[in-house]
Enzyme design. Structure first.
Site, mmCIF file in Angstrom:
data_model
loop_
_atom_site.group_PDB
_atom_site.id
_atom_site.type_symbol
_atom_site.label_atom_id
_atom_site.label_comp_id
_atom_site.label_asym_id
_atom_site.label_seq_id
_atom_site.Cartn_x
_atom_site.Cartn_y
_atom_site.Cartn_z
ATOM 1 N N GLU A 1 44.765 47.140 40.807
ATOM 2 C CA GLU A 1 44.974 48.775 40.567
ATOM 3 C C GLU A 1 46.487 48.941 41.495
ATOM 4 O O GLU A 1 46.785 50.371 41.578
ATOM 5 C CB GLU A 1 44.048 49.337 40.895
ATOM 6 C CG GLU A 1 42.787 49.213 40.026
ATOM 7 C CD GLU A 1 41.737 50.522 39.878
ATOM 8 O OE1 GLU A 1 42.014 51.353 40.557
ATOM 9 O OE2 GLU A 1 40.705 50.296 38.757
ATOM 10 N N GLU B 1 36.917 45.446 35.303
ATOM 11 C CA GLU B 1 36.041 46.592 35.789
ATOM 12 C C GLU B 1 35.422 47.451 34.498
ATOM 13 O O GLU B 1 36.328 47.970 33.868
ATOM 14 C CB GLU B 1 36.521 47.490 36.771
ATOM 15 C CG GLU B 1 36.540 46.607 38.043
ATOM 16 C CD GLU B 1 37.219 47.627 39.243
ATOM 17 O OE1 GLU B 1 37.174 48.672 38.973
ATOM 18 O OE2 GLU B 1 37.833 47.127 39.997
#
Ligand SMILES: *[C@@H]1O[C@H](CO)[C@@H](O)[C@H](O)[C@H]1NC(C)=O
Ligand SMILES: *[C@@H]1O[C@H](CO)[C@@H](O)[C@H](O)[C@H]1NC(C)=O
Length: 313
Positions: free
Chosen positions: A128, A242
């Protein structure tokens, strides 16, 4: 002979093998740093979760360095002891020396040999990092990140850093980021996608609070995210790194956190992904904090590792 044995086996197995597992952060519920015995307990629990047919045998990690002590992440030795495959992580945001991460992987490969390297499903360079430098990431106070060209440079560094180890040189190397960074209409992530063997996608309809993100729209939102990422993926495989829905926590737009909603999300999105042939690392087995203001994505509540809801598909 060997060929026919393998052909027989292939017929008996699902047509594609896919890695299924959970994400594992570096801390326990009480905030203490996870050590080898913590990881072993979790990896064993993941494999024996009621209703899941022992399919959760893989672990995604965020860093390859062990907490405060340095050296290889203790999850590596736990994985060897429990035969858990690994999506390794290399932490790059705000990390001035990612060579330490590369060295930790090389050190485990040299001390444990194929017992470790055979378990490596792939290596994610970053997590991220691009999201954190978008307006959204900055507004949410996500901390330092790395822009796409910077991520691509780190991927090259890792590729060349591991190239001298024949067991690691062929492993897929890629990156994990939020779906909206890949989906960006300016194709902002093109340098990362170009440099990657796989695209790790994190997507959480629960957090997409600018949309009608109630649980009733969660499946269609998730698959729209996946399609938008795929459109910019240059044909590279998308790994589901995720996703999940919290069983408790704050309201997020139209999304409510509840056990019933977490169960519905798992039944719709989870079960369809798990039967799709994709690699999936669900978020998550157990929370990394007991802070009630943080949404609770753990599918188990406590150290007894009892599922909060039905995990069968
Ligand atoms: C989309 O790309 C632009 C650069 O073209 C960047 O400034 C922006 O932060 C990106 N937005 C997202 C959500 O990735
Ligand atoms: C979720 O969306 C996918 C993709 O559109 C679809 O194939 C699947 O049937 C949907 N699942 C449910 C439970 O609606």
């Amino acid at each position: 002979m060997r060929t026919s044995v393998l052909a027989g086996l292939a017929a008996a197995l699902p047509s594609t093998f896919a890695y299924h597992g959970f994400n594992y952060g570096a801390t326990n519920l009480d905030g203490s740093v996870r050590v080898q015995s913590d990881y072993e307990a979790q990896f064993n629990a993941a494999k024996s979760l009621a209703g899941t047919n022992g399919q959760f045998t893989s672990a995604r990690l965020y860093t390859s360095v062990q907490g405060t002590t340095g050296g290889p992440n203790s999850a590596f030795a736990a994985a060897v002891n429990t035969q858990t495959s690994l999506l390794l992580g290399i932490w790059i945001s705000g990390n001035p020396n990612i060579q330490t991460e590369i060295d930790a992987i090389l050190s485990a490969a040299s001390s444990q040999g194929s017992a470790f390297t055979d378990l490596v499903a792939g290596i994610s360079v970053g997590s991220e990092d691009a999201y954190r430098v978008t307006d959204l990431g900055i507004a949410s106070g996500a901390g330092p990140g790395v822009d796409p060209q910077g991520i691509a440079n780190y991927i090259s560094q890792v590729r060349s850093g591991l190239s001298g180890n024949s067991a690691l040189a062929g492993k897929p190397i890629g990156h994990v980021d939020t779906y909206n960074t890949y989906a960006n209409s300016s194709n902002w992530m093109a340098p990362v996608v170009e440099a990657s063997d796989f695209i790790g996608m994190n997507a959480f309809p629960y957090f997409e609070s600018t949309k009608a993100n109630g649980i009733e729209n969660a499946n269609s939102t998730y698959y729209a995210d996946l399609a938008a990422t795929e459109a910019n993926a240059q044909g590279k495989p998308i790994w589901v790194t995720e996703t999940g829905w919290p069983s408790s926590g704050p309201v997020s737009g139209a999304a409510t956190a509840s056990v019933a909603n977490a169960e519905e999300y798992y039944a719709q999105v989870g079960c369809s992904l798990l039967s799709s042939g994709r690699n999936v690392w669900w978020y998550t087995l157990q929370d990394s904090t007991a802070d009630a203001s943080v949404p609770s994505f753990g599918v188990v509540s406590d150290l007894s590792f009892t599922p909060k809801y039905d995990l069968s598909c």
